[in-house]
Design a protein around this motif. Structure first.
Motif, PDB file in Angstrom:
ATOM      1  N   PRO A 193       1.322  -8.481   7.224  1.00 23.85           N
ATOM      2  CA  PRO A 193       2.702  -8.677   7.708  1.00 23.85           C
ATOM      3  C   PRO A 193       3.423  -7.321   7.819  1.00 23.85           C
ATOM      4  N   ILE A 194       4.384  -7.254   8.721  1.00 24.57           N
ATOM      5  CA  ILE A 194       5.091  -5.990   8.992  1.00 24.57           C
ATOM      6  C   ILE A 194       5.721  -5.389   7.734  1.00 24.57           C
ATOM      7  N   PHE A 210       0.470   6.002  11.689  1.00 22.47           N
ATOM      8  CA  PHE A 210       0.271   4.804  12.513  1.00 22.47           C
ATOM      9  C   PHE A 210      -1.115   4.808  13.146  1.00 22.47           C
ATOM     10  N   PHE A 211      -1.504   5.963  13.665  1.00 22.92           N
ATOM     11  CA  PHE A 211      -2.805   6.074  14.326  1.00 22.92           C
ATOM     12  C   PHE A 211      -3.949   5.820  13.342  1.00 22.92           C
ATOM     13  N   VAL A 212      -3.850   6.396  12.145  1.00 24.72           N
ATOM     14  CA  VAL A 212      -4.929   6.280  11.155  1.00 24.72           C
ATOM     15  C   VAL A 212      -4.910   4.926  10.454  1.00 24.72           C
ATOM     16  N   LEU A 213      -3.730   4.478  10.012  1.00 24.09           N
ATOM     17  CA  LEU A 213      -3.637   3.252   9.232  1.00 24.09           C
ATOM     18  C   LEU A 213      -3.513   1.989  10.081  1.00 24.09           C
ATOM     19  N   GLY A 214      -3.067   2.131  11.323  1.00 22.15           N
ATOM     20  CA  GLY A 214      -2.809   0.974  12.181  1.00 22.15           C
ATOM     21  C   GLY A 214      -3.952  -0.025  12.270  1.00 22.15           C
ATOM     22  N   PRO A 215      -5.162   0.410  12.607  1.00 20.01           N
ATOM     23  CA  PRO A 215      -6.265  -0.546  12.718  1.00 20.01           C
ATOM     24  C   PRO A 215      -6.599  -1.233  11.393  1.00 20.01           C
ATOM     25  N   HIS A 216      -6.371  -0.553  10.286  1.00 19.63           N
ATOM     26  CA  HIS A 216      -6.717  -1.103   8.973  1.00 19.63           C
ATOM     27  C   HIS A 216      -5.648  -2.046   8.424  1.00 19.63           C
ATOM     28  N   THR A 217      -4.419  -1.926   8.936  1.00 19.40           N
ATOM     29  CA  THR A 217      -3.326  -2.751   8.416  1.00 19.40           C
ATOM     30  C   THR A 217      -2.783  -3.725   9.452  1.00 19.40           C
TER      31      THR A 217
END
Length: 114
Positions: A64-65, A53-60
């Motif tokens: 949509p969820i 979540f920390f790594v991919l969160g900003p990129h995704t």
């Protein structure tokens, strides 16, 4: 694994075959209880999901969820299944080998056993 040679003698001919001996129950590592396996799985899953979540969160964040979840699980599941859980199971086996006999003896003394 050991090799067993079997010689069969018949009226027609003598045949020799080689077969692999199957491992016995003593050779196989003990399987942890379902509760310990659940704990090991949780110890692998929680930090992996948090890190993902920390790594991919900003990129995704713009996706949509359902698509974000698909990407997250495509990363997390292989890491957990093929890397972390086997490593944690090996660590569990080492701890069990190191401390298992001592804990069993302590439990036997408490219960009044031999």
């Amino acid at each position: 694994m050991s090799t067993v040679v079997i010689t069969v003698t018949t009226a027609a001919a003598t045949k020799t075959s080689t077969a692999q001996a199957t491992p016995t129950a003593q050779d196989a590592p003990a399987v942890p209880s379902v509760h310990r396996r659940a704990l090991i799985t949780w110890l692998a899953v929680y930090p992996t999901i948090t890190t993902a979540f920390f790594v991919l969160g900003p990129h995704t964040a713009h996706l949509p969820i359902p698509l974000r979840t698909l990407i997250l699980t495509a990363v997390v599941v292989p890491v957990v299944v093929y890397l972390l859980v086997p490593l944690l199971l090996k660590g569990n086996a080492r701890l069990d080998a190191r401390f298992g006999a001592a804990l069993s003896a302590r439990r036997a003394r408490r219960s009044g056993g031999a």
